[in-house]
Write an enzyme that holds these catalytic residues in place. Structure first.
Site, PDB file in Angstrom:
ATOM      1  N   ASN A 112       0.847  -1.189   0.000  1.00 17.89           N
ATOM      2  CA  ASN A 112       0.000   0.000   0.000  1.00 17.89           C
ATOM      3  C   ASN A 112       0.881   1.236   0.000  1.00 17.89           C
ATOM      4  O   ASN A 112       1.812   1.290  -0.825  1.00 17.89           O
ATOM      5  CB  ASN A 112      -1.143  -0.024   1.030  1.00 17.89           C
ATOM      6  CG  ASN A 112      -0.798  -0.219   2.481  1.00 17.89           C
ATOM      7  OD1 ASN A 112      -0.387  -1.292   2.882  1.00 17.89           O
ATOM      8  ND2 ASN A 112      -0.981   0.789   3.310  1.00 17.89           N
ATOM      9  N   ASP A 113       0.610   2.224   0.810  1.00 15.91           N
ATOM     10  CA  ASP A 113       1.188   3.572   0.661  1.00 15.91           C
ATOM     11  C   ASP A 113       2.657   3.673   0.240  1.00 15.91           C
ATOM     12  O   ASP A 113       3.517   2.958   0.771  1.00 15.91           O
ATOM     13  CB  ASP A 113       1.160   4.308   2.008  1.00 15.91           C
ATOM     14  CG  ASP A 113      -0.131   4.191   2.735  1.00 15.91           C
ATOM     15  OD1 ASP A 113      -1.084   3.635   2.191  1.00 15.91           O
ATOM     16  OD2 ASP A 113      -0.188   4.660   3.880  1.00 15.91           O
TER      17      ASP A 113
HETATM   18  C1  FRU Z   1      -3.044   4.745   4.741  1.00 18.71           C
HETATM   19  C2  FRU Z   1      -2.685   3.979   5.985  1.00 18.71           C
HETATM   20  C3  FRU Z   1      -1.778   4.813   6.864  1.00 18.71           C
HETATM   21  C4  FRU Z   1      -1.058   3.772   7.664  1.00 18.71           C
HETATM   22  C5  FRU Z   1      -0.884   2.653   6.667  1.00 18.71           C
HETATM   23  C6  FRU Z   1      -0.981   1.276   7.224  1.00 18.71           C
HETATM   24  O1  FRU Z   1      -3.327   3.952   3.643  1.00 18.71           O
HETATM   25  O2  FRU Z   1      -3.848   3.583   6.656  1.00 18.71           O
HETATM   26  O3  FRU Z   1      -2.441   5.789   7.645  1.00 18.71           O
HETATM   27  O4  FRU Z   1       0.162   4.266   8.137  1.00 18.71           O
HETATM   28  O5  FRU Z   1      -1.916   2.820   5.706  1.00 18.71           O
HETATM   29  O6  FRU Z   1      -0.613   0.309   6.299  1.00 18.71           O
END
Ligand code: FRU
Length: 494
Positions: free
Chosen positions: A37-38
């Protein structure tokens, strides 16, 4: 190296050998293996752009977060480095959440991330605090002072559970300032600032900006930068309420502009605000400043509201980043265009000019799944603007993804309902394209096997979406109700 980090490193190395290159996009970053993800720690260090990412190598679903790592010289060709962080300390045993990276004056690279651990107050919940690891661009050591910003450093009365996503900035006097997001007393997000001289000892400074329940609830993943004298705060709000065609319900993205004074830390909102992306799959973007002064943004090309909608292929990875986008401001609006490095990947141009047509048409040479395609549309007769224009792409045997444009309503919709997907979910999004009643519209599509990014009217708005298509779905067709005229330029990419 901890056992957990060693295990993750061995696992990714073993698995990656089994993943053929054609299973990945040509120039978008995917996780080495497993879940992504991010974007995290997007930075320039030692002659490379570094991209870390929220990563779970062992599965294609979100689970205990690691930091994956890749580097690139041109933001498009990525080379993997071994997983940088694993959840191997008691203060981060439930995951290393999102954060950022900076180069220290002594040349070392510092990562700041959110350590997630079981809450002492409420064992059913996780708590969050900010931690640091320092390294040489490959290996990172978590420092003994962790956590460097604790729940106790949150303003009195605020929630102590949601407190994450540190983004480090460096001010002109050399001070480090980190933005973190938390939930304030009013139950919605705010951006807190902490200051430090060494990136290790931090003191609370002040609130940079507060949601006050205007845009969703918690704000995630802040970033803050200046372009042409104005400052832009970007966040990804959770639990948004839809607002016309501007915001969608659920997880959205937002920019706000304003003026900022480094000395007082005062951010005064100027009142302009918009979504950052109007497509189906976009969240948690981060930016970097290039050596030649460009502000480049990359987002996660997924959204929490659509991660369970998957295509028919059984892929060993899930989640990818968007292409890098240069941010610029036009008429007070934060706009985006594909990074200019992409031009070097273009070849075999096919160009059509002033092609008037009605009904359906294809154009010789305009096809492919890894493509940079620009379409400039207009009405052949300004007194009789066509009713509807559709562009179908990733098309094969009746399956396709579409962009549908209705000039009367000034609406552009991305629609993947008729693609190779057998699951219900979010398959459409619509954006308002102000001033398009004339039928004039310019679209630039960047296609890379399973994704499309649509830059509308030279970057005024962007729509990003994963698409579901058979590997041979290379068709592109044009459809108009009424009569329209198009200029088309297509380049194969890579
Ligand atoms: C955003 C999020 C962040 C967190 C991460 C966890 O997509 O929820 O706030 O740090 O992903 O994977």
């Amino acid at each position: 190296m901890s056992k957990l980090l060693d295990k993750a490193r061995k696992y990714e190395k073993e698995q990656v050998e089994k993943i053929p290159e054609e299973l990945r996009p040509a120039f978008h970053l995917t996780p080495w293996v497993g879940w992504m993800n991010d974007p995290n720690g997007f930075s320039y260090h030692d002659g490379y752009y570094h991209m870390f990412y929220q990563y779970h190598p062992f599965d294609v679903r979100w689970n205990t977060m690691h930091w994956g790592h890749a580097v690139s010289r041109d933001l498009l060709h990525w080379e993997y480095r071994p997983v940088a962080l694993a959840a191997d300390e008691t203060y981060d045993e439930h995951g290393c959440f999102s954060g950022s990276a900076v180069t220290l004056d002594d040349g070392r690279q510092l990562l700041m991330y959110t350590g997630v651990h079981p809450s002492a107050e409420d064992p059913k919940r996780d708590a969050q605090h900010q931690c640091v690891a320092i390294g040489d661009g490959v290996d990172y050591e978590k420092i003994p002072q962790n956590p460097v910003i604790r729940a106790e450093d949150i303003p009195e009365g605020d929630d102590r559970i949601d407190f994450r996503d540190p983004k480090i900035l460096r001010f002109s006097d050399g001070t480090y300032v980190v933005l973190t997001v938390n939930l304030s007393k009013d139950g919605s997000g705010q951006v807190l600032m902490y200051r430090s001289k060494d990136c290790i000892n931090w003191e609370y400074w002040k609130v940079l900006a507060s949601n006050h329940n205007r845009y969703g609830k918690m704000w995630e993943c802040p970033d803050f930068f200046e372009i042409d004298g104005m400052w832009y705060l970007i966040t990804s709000p959770q639990f948004m309420l839809a607002e016309g065609y501007e915001f969608i319900s659920g997880n959205g993205t937002l920019w706000l502009d304003g003026t900022f004074d480094e000395e007082s830390g005062e951010f005064t909102e100027a009142g302009r605000h918009r979504s950052i992306d109007y497509g189906i799959d976009f969240y948690a973007p981060q930016t970097v400043l290039t050596e030649d002064g460009r502000r480049i943004m990359i987002g996660w090309m997924q959204n929490w509201d659509s991660t369970e909608v998957r295509g028919e292929e059984d892929l060993p990875w899930f989640g990818q980043m968007t292409i890098p986008r240069e941010l610029f401001v036009r008429d007070g609006i934060l706009c985006q265009k594909p990074t200019r490095e992409l031009d070097a990947l273009r070849h075999d141009p096919v160009i059509y000019e002033k092609e008037a047509f009605s009904g359906s048409r294809e154009f010789d040479g305009i096809e492919g799944q890894i493509l940079d395609l620009t379409v400039e549309l207009s009405a052949t007769d300004p007194q009789q603007v066509f009713e509807k224009f559709s562009l179908h792409f990733a098309e094969k045997d009746g399956q396709y993804t579409a962009l549908d444009f209705c000039p009367k309503d000034e609406l552009l919709t991305i629609d993947r309902r008729f693609s190779d997907v057998r699951h219900a979910g979010i398959h459409q999004r619509t954006a308002l394209v102000s001033g398009s009643k004339t039928g004039n519209l310019k679209l630039r599509l960047i296609l890379d096997r399973r994704s499309v990014e649509v830059f509308i009217n030279d970057g005024e708005k962007v729509m990003s979406a994963m698409i579901f298509a058979h590997p041979q779905a290379k068709g592109i067709s044009f459809h108009v109700e009424g009569e329209a005229k198009v200029n088309i330029t297509g380049y194969q990419l890579v």
